[in-house]
Scaffold this active site. Sequence first.
Site, PDB file in Angstrom:
ATOM      1  N   GLY A  53       0.864  -1.177   0.000  1.00 30.18           N
ATOM      2  CA  GLY A  53       0.000   0.000   0.000  1.00 30.18           C
ATOM      3  C   GLY A  53       0.899   1.225   0.000  1.00 30.18           C
ATOM      4  O   GLY A  53       2.113   1.119  -0.247  1.00 30.18           O
ATOM      5  N   ALA A  55       2.115   2.915   2.390  1.00 34.54           N
ATOM      6  CA  ALA A  55       3.214   2.816   3.353  1.00 34.54           C
ATOM      7  C   ALA A  55       4.264   1.817   2.856  1.00 34.54           C
ATOM      8  O   ALA A  55       5.461   2.134   2.793  1.00 34.54           O
ATOM      9  CB  ALA A  55       2.677   2.394   4.717  1.00 34.54           C
ATOM     10  N   GLY A  56       3.835   0.624   2.486  1.00 34.85           N
ATOM     11  CA  GLY A  56       4.780  -0.427   2.099  1.00 34.85           C
ATOM     12  C   GLY A  56       5.525  -0.099   0.814  1.00 34.85           C
ATOM     13  O   GLY A  56       6.751  -0.256   0.733  1.00 34.85           O
ATOM     14  N   HIS A 277     -16.890   6.470   9.872  1.00 36.37           N
ATOM     15  CA  HIS A 277     -16.931   7.614   8.954  1.00 36.37           C
ATOM     16  C   HIS A 277     -18.375   8.037   8.714  1.00 36.37           C
ATOM     17  O   HIS A 277     -19.222   7.200   8.424  1.00 36.37           O
ATOM     18  CB  HIS A 277     -16.276   7.194   7.629  1.00 36.37           C
ATOM     19  CG  HIS A 277     -15.899   8.334   6.752  1.00 36.37           C
ATOM     20  ND1 HIS A 277     -16.826   9.216   6.252  1.00 36.37           N
ATOM     21  CD2 HIS A 277     -14.697   8.746   6.288  1.00 36.37           C
ATOM     22  CE1 HIS A 277     -16.203  10.119   5.515  1.00 36.37           C
ATOM     23  NE2 HIS A 277     -14.905   9.863   5.522  1.00 36.37           N
ATOM     24  N   ARG A 348     -14.678  13.514  12.054  1.00 38.37           N
ATOM     25  CA  ARG A 348     -15.567  12.399  11.722  1.00 38.37           C
ATOM     26  C   ARG A 348     -16.310  11.832  12.923  1.00 38.37           C
ATOM     27  O   ARG A 348     -17.483  11.481  12.823  1.00 38.37           O
ATOM     28  CB  ARG A 348     -14.741  11.289  11.079  1.00 38.37           C
ATOM     29  CG  ARG A 348     -14.228  11.713   9.745  1.00 38.37           C
ATOM     30  CD  ARG A 348     -13.242  10.732   9.183  1.00 38.37           C
ATOM     31  NE  ARG A 348     -12.812  11.233   7.884  1.00 38.37           N
ATOM     32  CZ  ARG A 348     -11.919  10.646   7.121  1.00 38.37           C
ATOM     33  NH1 ARG A 348     -11.330   9.537   7.522  1.00 38.37           N
ATOM     34  NH2 ARG A 348     -11.595  11.156   5.958  1.00 38.37           N
ATOM     35  N   HIS A 430     -14.528   2.546   9.056  1.00 34.84           N
ATOM     36  CA  HIS A 430     -13.726   3.070   7.949  1.00 34.84           C
ATOM     37  C   HIS A 430     -12.219   2.943   8.168  1.00 34.84           C
ATOM     38  O   HIS A 430     -11.469   2.632   7.240  1.00 34.84           O
ATOM     39  CB  HIS A 430     -14.087   4.547   7.767  1.00 34.84           C
ATOM     40  CG  HIS A 430     -13.267   5.252   6.735  1.00 34.84           C
ATOM     41  ND1 HIS A 430     -13.364   4.956   5.392  1.00 34.84           N
ATOM     42  CD2 HIS A 430     -12.350   6.236   6.842  1.00 34.84           C
ATOM     43  CE1 HIS A 430     -12.530   5.737   4.725  1.00 34.84           C
ATOM     44  NE2 HIS A 430     -11.893   6.518   5.577  1.00 34.84           N
ATOM     45  N   LEU A 470      -3.076   9.046   4.472  1.00 34.05           N
ATOM     46  CA  LEU A 470      -2.115   9.001   3.366  1.00 34.05           C
ATOM     47  C   LEU A 470      -0.862   9.766   3.774  1.00 34.05           C
ATOM     48  O   LEU A 470       0.266   9.355   3.485  1.00 34.05           O
ATOM     49  CB  LEU A 470      -2.726   9.601   2.103  1.00 34.05           C
ATOM     50  CG  LEU A 470      -4.024   8.944   1.609  1.00 34.05           C
ATOM     51  CD1 LEU A 470      -4.481   9.573   0.294  1.00 34.05           C
ATOM     52  CD2 LEU A 470      -3.846   7.444   1.411  1.00 34.05           C
TER      53      LEU A 470
END
Length: 669
Positions: A53, A55-56, A277, A348, A430, A470
Site C-alpha cells: 500500500g 506505506a509499504g 466515517h 468524523r 472506515h 495518506l
Amino acid sequence: MEENINNNVAQPAIDSKIPEGPVAEKWTNYKAHQKLVNPANKRRLDIIVVGTGLAGASAAATLGEMGFKVLNFCIQDSPRRAHSIAAQGGINAAKNYQNDGDSVYRLFYDTVKGGDYRAREANVYRLAEVSNNIIDQCVAQGVPFAREYGGLLANRSFGGAQVSRTFYAKGQTGQQLLLGAYSSLNRQIKMGNVKSYNRYEMHDVVIIDGRARGIIARNLVTGELERFAAHAVVIATGGYGNTYFLSTNAMACNVSAAMACYRKGAYFANPAYVQIHPTCIPRHGDKQSKLTLMSESLRNDGRIWVPKSIDDAKRLQNGEIKGSDIPEEERDYYLERRYPAFGNLVPRDVASRAAKERCDKGYGVNNTGQAVFLDFSEAINRLGIDVVRQRYGNLFDMYEEITDVNPGELANEINGVKYYNPMMIYPAIHYTMGGIWVDYELQTSVKGLFAIGECNFSDHGANRLGASALMQGLADGYFVLPYTIQNYLSDQITVPRFSTDLPEFEEAEERVQADLDHLMNIHGNRSVDSIHKELGNIMWDYVGMGRTKQSLETALEKIKELRKEFETNLFVPGTQEGMNIELDKAFRLRDFITMGELIAYDALNREESCGGHFREEHQTEEGEAKRDDENFFYVSCWKYNGDDEKAPTLLKEPLHYEAIKVQTRNYKN
Ligand SMILES: Cc1cc2nc3c(=O)[nH]c(=O)nc-3n(C[C@H](O)[C@H](O)[C@H](O)COP(=O)(O)OP(=O)(O)OC[C@H]3O[C@@H](n4cnc5c(N)ncnc54)[C@H](O)[C@@H]3O)c2cc1C
C-alpha cells in the site's frame, strides 16, 4: 475478566522511548544520525517489507534506493491493487499555499486536537514537519494533483481544520499516489534492489534470539509455504476495520500479519480506537458484504441535514415524499446548528455521533430510519453544476451507479429555489487508529520488527482527521522508517545472512502448517462468510458507535461462543494445494475473532469517552465525549498471553505533552 484487567493495570508501564528535549530537536537528531551510517555497508543488509500500500510501497522503494536489498510482499496480484488505491479525498500538508494561516505547528495542533489528545505529541510534530516533503516528492514523481487555473496546486478543506490544506487528484488521490510510489518501486525492482512477491501472504514472523529475522509466507497460487530470511522485518499491512465485516475497506484488508506479530510478542496499542466515517452509502438489507464511502471532501460543499419535523421524517421513511420536497426553512442542518465554527467540517467522530443521535431520535430519512441527507443544492445554485461536477464528478457518478440517484439532477423548485437530489449517507466503519505498538523509531516491542502505515498505532490518537492517513503512510514510508531503521541496522552490519534451515524457521512453518491443517479438517457446516458476518453484527451492535460496560461484556461472551462455533463448525471446501480463497479467508477470520476480542477488552478497560471511542456512561450533558485525563492519559498496550483464549495483559505508555495544552475539544466556536 474484569479482575484480570484490574490486576493487569498494576503492570509496569512501558517506557515511551521518546527522546528528551523539545520536540523539534528530536527529529533533527534523526536526520543527523542518518549521516553516520556507512553507505558502503548497506547493500549487505536484507529487509523484508510486507505490504505494498502507500506505506509499504514507499518504504520498499526508498529502502531499495538507499541500497538495501528488499523483499516486498503483497497478497494481491499486483502491488498497485493494495487497498490504498481506494483513497479518495486527499492528503494533508502544511504548505500554506492558500495563505490562510497554515503552518507546521497548526497542522500538528489540529491533528493532536482531532485525536482528542490521545496521540503521542512528538510523533505528530514529526508528521507535520515531513508533510510538505511528501507533496514535493509526489509532484516530482508526476502525481497529477489538482491545480488552480493559474497552475498552482489546489487545496480543499477536510474535517477538523479551518484552513485548506488537502491536496487531491479528483476523487482518486490514493490511486494517483500509489501509481507514483509504484513507479519508484518498479525502478528499484528493475535495478535488482527490490524483489517483488505478489500473491504471497505472510502467516508468521520468525524470531531468532529475540529479534525478527524472517517470515513464513504462503504462495496463494500454489498453496505452498515458503521461508524468507532478512536482517529486519517491516509490516505495512493496513488496518483491521474488516473485523466488523461491513466496512469501507477493501475486501482483502485483514489483520493477520499484525496478529502474527502480536502473538510473537509485539504489543497491540489502542485497539478500541476505531473510526466510524459519517458519509457512507447506507446499508441495504443483510446480503451486503461491502460498504461504500462517499469522500469527506464532499462536506466542503455538501450540507448535512434531516427534517425539522418528525412528521416529515416519517413521511420520508414511508416513501411518501422525497428530500427535495422539503423546503429550506423546514430543514435542520444539525451540524451547522450545533457546531457553528466548523459546521459540516467537524471531525468524523463528532459528525458520526451527531447523525446517530438524530436517527436514534427518529429523524432518519430512509426506510430503515438510518440515513441523513448530504445536499448540494446550495452549492449548485451558487457555483453551477459544472464547477461542482469538476470537483466531485466521479463521486457523483459512483453514487448514481450504486443508488440510481443522480445528485446533480434538478428535482424540484419551491418558491423560486431549485432543489437537487440529495445523497443519503450513514456512518460506517472506515479506519483503525489502533495498531501494532511502535516506539518513536517505528520499531515494535520486538527488536528488528517495524510497523508502518495504518497497521501501527502511531499518530492519530483516538480519532484520525480526514486526509491524514495518506500523509502518515507516506511520511512513514518515504521519510521516517528509511532513516530510523538504520539506527537498528547500524550494529547489524556484521551479522551474516540467516539460513532458512534454522530450527526457528522449521518450527514456525510447522505451526502454520498445523493451523492450516486444522482449518481444513473441521468439516463443519458453516461458511467463512456466515461466521464473519455474525462477528460483524456482534461488533457493530455491542462494540460500535456507542459502547457501555454491559454491551462490551456481552460482546466478549458472544465472541467466545463464536470462536467455539468457528473451531467446531467451519467448513472450508477444496484442498490446500493450489488456490483456495475460502482457506485464505478462514485463516484471516481466525485472526479477526481474536482482534474483535482485543477491541472489546480495550474498550471495556477505557472508562472514558475520547474520539471514536464513545462510552455512553461518559458523556457531557450535550452528548459530547467526556475524557478522563487523570486516569486514562495513556496508550493502552496489550500483551499476548500465549493463547488466543486467554485475556491479554494491559501495559500502559504514559503520554507526555510539552508543546500543546491538553484541553476539552471545542468545535463550536
Ligand atoms: C474508501 C476509503 C477512502 C479513503 N480515503 C482516504 C483519503 O482520501 N485520504 C486519506 O488520508 N486516507 C484515506 N483513507 C485511508 C487510507 O486509504 C488508508 O489508511 C491507507 O491507504 C492505508 O495504507 P497502508 O499502506 O497502511 O495499507 P494498505 O493500503 O491497506 O496496504 C496493505 C498492504 O499489505 C498487504 N498485506 C496485507 N496483509 C498481508 C499479509 N498477511 N501478507 C502479505 N501482504 C499483506 C496488502 O497486500 C497491501 O499491499 C481511505 C480509506 C478508505 C477505506
